[in-house]
Design an enzyme around this catalytic site. Sequence first.
Site, PDB file in Angstrom:
ATOM      1  N   LYS A 160       0.828  -1.212   0.000  1.00 57.74           N
ATOM      2  CA  LYS A 160       0.000   0.000   0.000  1.00 57.74           C
ATOM      3  C   LYS A 160       0.863   1.262   0.000  1.00 57.74           C
ATOM      4  CE  LYS A 160      -4.231  -1.973   1.774  1.00 57.74           C
ATOM      5  NZ  LYS A 160      -4.603  -2.769   2.912  1.00 57.74           N
ATOM      6  N   ARG A 161       2.109   1.136   0.464  1.00 60.21           N
ATOM      7  CA  ARG A 161       2.954   2.329   0.483  1.00 60.21           C
ATOM      8  C   ARG A 161       3.508   2.693  -0.905  1.00 60.21           C
ATOM      9  NH1 ARG A 161       5.432  -1.765   3.039  1.00 60.21           N
ATOM     10  NH2 ARG A 161       7.208  -2.631   1.938  1.00 60.21           N
TER      11      ARG A 161
END
Length: 275
Positions: free
Chosen positions: A255-256
Amino acid sequence: MNNGGYKGRIAPTPTGFMHRGHAKTFLAAQRRAREFGGRLILRVEDLDGDRCKPEFTDALVEDLLWAGLRWDEGPDRGGPSGEYVQSKRSAVFVEAWRDLISQGAIFPCECSRKDVLSAVQAPHDEGGEPLYPGTCRNRSTAFWSESEALEWNWRMRVPDGETISFTDENLGNLRFVTGVDFGDFLVWRKDGIPSYELAVVADDIAMGITEVVRGEDLLLSTARQLLIYRALGATPPAFYHCPLVRDASGNRLAKRDKAQSLRELRAGGMDPKML
Ligand code: GLU
């Protein structure tokens, strides 16, 4: 499989923006549901209160709609409806926890993660989790009250050396060995919330899910969850594990990695059909 009765789900965790990998898995779930003429549920897995944020839930609904996903049940643009949001479903999870206790399938555990790490010399499961050394296995399950018991960590009593095999609808026959590939895993946390493994099984049973489509990173979880189904006396759904989407260096998307988020791809003018 009973085609008419097919029920699938997409189950995102709103700890960040959804990326291309999530969309691919969810689109596979949608394709399977359509192939079988079944229904698809959107369930928001927001049990980790520290990391899940309502704005990510709103964003994920928007992003998934952009990606071409449509679901038959679950939160829509109007905002999450409690029935499909795990943080509002604690009664379902407590009931499953009670059933596991009555089957003698779980035990209360006092060990911290640090204790477990220092007690085990080498073995780690494929997910990098240390294999639980069994310290609290014989601890009594008797408590003064249920609320006191719910303030403990509880682990699944995993048999030693049993082969768990299942036929994945995508990958074929798979097998895992208990006590080798994974050990006694957490089903309940002392902060009063179920682990992912318990919550997902309790919900998939409660929602009548007939096939779980998820990423290959959760294969070991599937094996663990099969033990929970068995202890609860429930028939497991079929499983279909999808390959993970990787970046140019071969790492799985996280997700980063902002550049691969559906938000950024949309802002960059991508046609969602190209996902
Ligand atoms: N919420 C889980 C995730 O995002 C769901 C996985 C699943 O059980 O399909 O990884």
